[in-house]
Scaffold this motif. Structure first.
Motif, PDB file in Angstrom:
ATOM      1  N   THR A  35      51.759  37.819  57.655  1.00 44.27           N
ATOM      2  CA  THR A  35      50.778  39.087  56.512  1.00 44.27           C
ATOM      3  C   THR A  35      52.762  39.288  56.353  1.00 44.27           C
ATOM      4  O   THR A  35      53.640  39.740  57.055  1.00 44.27           O
ATOM      5  CB  THR A  35      50.695  39.934  56.023  1.00 44.27           C
ATOM      6  N   HIS A  36      52.965  39.318  54.924  1.00 46.44           N
ATOM      7  CA  HIS A  36      54.471  39.840  54.774  1.00 46.44           C
ATOM      8  C   HIS A  36      54.183  41.227  53.645  1.00 46.44           C
ATOM      9  O   HIS A  36      55.349  41.669  53.964  1.00 46.44           O
ATOM     10  CB  HIS A  36      55.495  39.044  53.575  1.00 46.44           C
ATOM     11  N   ASN A  37      52.623  41.619  53.913  1.00 48.42           N
ATOM     12  CA  ASN A  37      52.558  42.683  53.757  1.00 48.42           C
ATOM     13  C   ASN A  37      52.989  43.301  54.055  1.00 48.42           C
ATOM     14  O   ASN A  37      51.588  44.218  54.989  1.00 48.42           O
ATOM     15  CB  ASN A  37      51.137  42.428  52.708  1.00 48.42           C
ATOM     16  N   THR A  67      45.274  36.124  51.776  1.00 46.04           N
ATOM     17  CA  THR A  67      45.109  36.383  50.458  1.00 46.04           C
ATOM     18  C   THR A  67      46.348  36.587  49.823  1.00 46.04           C
ATOM     19  O   THR A  67      46.339  37.579  48.563  1.00 46.04           O
ATOM     20  CB  THR A  67      45.094  38.646  50.487  1.00 46.04           C
ATOM     21  N   SER A  68      47.790  36.033  50.029  1.00 46.97           N
ATOM     22  CA  SER A  68      48.619  35.674  48.672  1.00 46.97           C
ATOM     23  C   SER A  68      48.620  35.478  47.746  1.00 46.97           C
ATOM     24  O   SER A  68      49.380  35.729  46.479  1.00 46.97           O
ATOM     25  CB  SER A  68      49.640  35.469  49.552  1.00 46.97           C
ATOM     26  N   ALA A  69      47.075  34.566  48.020  1.00 44.08           N
ATOM     27  CA  ALA A  69      47.135  34.345  45.795  1.00 44.08           C
ATOM     28  C   ALA A  69      45.996  34.663  45.988  1.00 44.08           C
ATOM     29  O   ALA A  69      45.353  34.756  44.656  1.00 44.08           O
ATOM     30  CB  ALA A  69      46.529  32.501  46.273  1.00 44.08           C
ATOM     31  N   THR A 121      41.832  40.737  47.902  1.00 47.33           N
ATOM     32  CA  THR A 121      42.045  41.233  48.566  1.00 47.33           C
ATOM     33  C   THR A 121      41.267  42.021  49.745  1.00 47.33           C
ATOM     34  O   THR A 121      41.439  42.256  50.599  1.00 47.33           O
ATOM     35  CB  THR A 121      43.406  41.184  48.052  1.00 47.33           C
ATOM     36  N   ASP A 126      47.093  32.472  57.740  1.00 43.39           N
ATOM     37  CA  ASP A 126      48.467  32.298  57.058  1.00 43.39           C
ATOM     38  C   ASP A 126      48.227  32.680  55.937  1.00 43.39           C
ATOM     39  O   ASP A 126      47.487  32.348  54.631  1.00 43.39           O
ATOM     40  CB  ASP A 126      48.512  30.484  57.101  1.00 43.39           C
ATOM     41  N   GLU A 127      48.565  34.463  55.940  1.00 43.23           N
ATOM     42  CA  GLU A 127      48.542  35.163  54.540  1.00 43.23           C
ATOM     43  C   GLU A 127      47.378  34.710  53.618  1.00 43.23           C
ATOM     44  O   GLU A 127      47.825  34.192  52.334  1.00 43.23           O
ATOM     45  CB  GLU A 127      49.837  34.829  53.130  1.00 43.23           C
ATOM     46  N   GLN A 137      49.329  46.116  54.126  1.00 44.30           N
ATOM     47  CA  GLN A 137      47.953  44.895  54.698  1.00 44.30           C
ATOM     48  C   GLN A 137      48.585  44.647  56.398  1.00 44.30           C
ATOM     49  O   GLN A 137      46.872  45.094  56.711  1.00 44.30           O
ATOM     50  CB  GLN A 137      47.516  43.644  54.425  1.00 44.30           C
ATOM     51  N   GLN A 149      46.931  29.801  53.609  1.00 39.45           N
ATOM     52  CA  GLN A 149      47.572  30.765  52.271  1.00 39.45           C
ATOM     53  C   GLN A 149      46.804  30.444  50.731  1.00 39.45           C
ATOM     54  O   GLN A 149      46.222  31.728  50.308  1.00 39.45           O
ATOM     55  CB  GLN A 149      48.923  30.491  51.900  1.00 39.45           C
ATOM     56  N   LYS A 150      46.396  29.250  50.873  1.00 38.56           N
ATOM     57  CA  LYS A 150      45.944  29.227  49.293  1.00 38.56           C
ATOM     58  C   LYS A 150      44.807  28.410  49.901  1.00 38.56           C
ATOM     59  O   LYS A 150      44.782  27.529  50.354  1.00 38.56           O
ATOM     60  CB  LYS A 150      46.862  27.591  48.574  1.00 38.56           C
TER      61      LYS A 150
END
Length: 199
Positions: A151-153, A123-125, A131, A120-121, A156, A40-41
């Protein structure tokens, strides 16, 4: 990834090519070569851009400088980063922007020529411009690799995935082609999540 964590409890099974990855006979080093991971990060190693990408191949025994150079360049090209860093390969990777660091982590994963890349997500950061670059990159990479992205988006997921699995509280609720899942889900829970009624 958690084999060295004391008291780590695992239930169920995860199968890769019909083998349980938690099985006693599984070679986790070989598994990590076949299944890449992007977190994620962005998590570049505190070393040069070049050494970040060359790290995995070196661990696999590749020492030839010319071969390493080719792997690093091609991985950076494939991660849409080479033109931005070709004159900075000796610079510390932590000096790159967040979006560049994430693409570097993708280059580090694909340098091992994995069969599967887990994201794991990723692009969230990142900001919207970074993104968009990552999403464009994923659309290119999925021609060569199997990519599983969490993703929760919802937008996306609709933009970049071919198939979608909806999980709720650890349970697989629905799986199918993305277009069908988003336009005609068969389960009310899926429809409620997609339409924003909960989640």
């Amino acid at each position: 990834m958690n084999d060295l964590i004391a008291n780590c409890r695992v239930e169920g099974s995860v199968r890769y090519r019909e083998e349980d990855i938690y099985g006693q006979e599984t070679d986790v080093i070989d598994l990590r070569r076949k299944v890449g991971m992007v977190f994620q990060k962005p998590n570049p190693f505190p070393m040069s851009v070049f050494d970040n990408v060359a790290y995995g191949p070196r661990c696999q025994g590749i020492k030839n400088k010319s071969m390493l150079g080719q792997i690093v360049k091609q991985s950076l090209v494939d991660a849409a980063l080479y033109e931005e860093v070709k004159d900075r390969l000796k610079d510390n990777a932590l000096s790159l922007s967040g979006g560049q660091q994430q693409r570097l982590c993708i280059a580090r994963a694909i340098a091992m020529a994995p069969d599967v890349i887990l994201m794991d997500e990723p692009t969230s950061a990142l900001d919207p411009v970074a993104t968009a670059k990552i999403e464009e990159l994923i659309n290119d990479l999925k021609k060569e690799y199997t990519i599983i992205i969490v993703t929760h988006n919802m937008q996306q997921a609709a933009r970049i995935s071919d198939d979608t699995a909806f999980f709720l509280m650890g349970e697989l609720v629905e799986f199918g082609p993305t277009e069908i899942i988003f336009s005609h889900p068969t389960c009310g829970k899926t429809e409620n999540y997609i339409t924003g009624r909960f989640g």
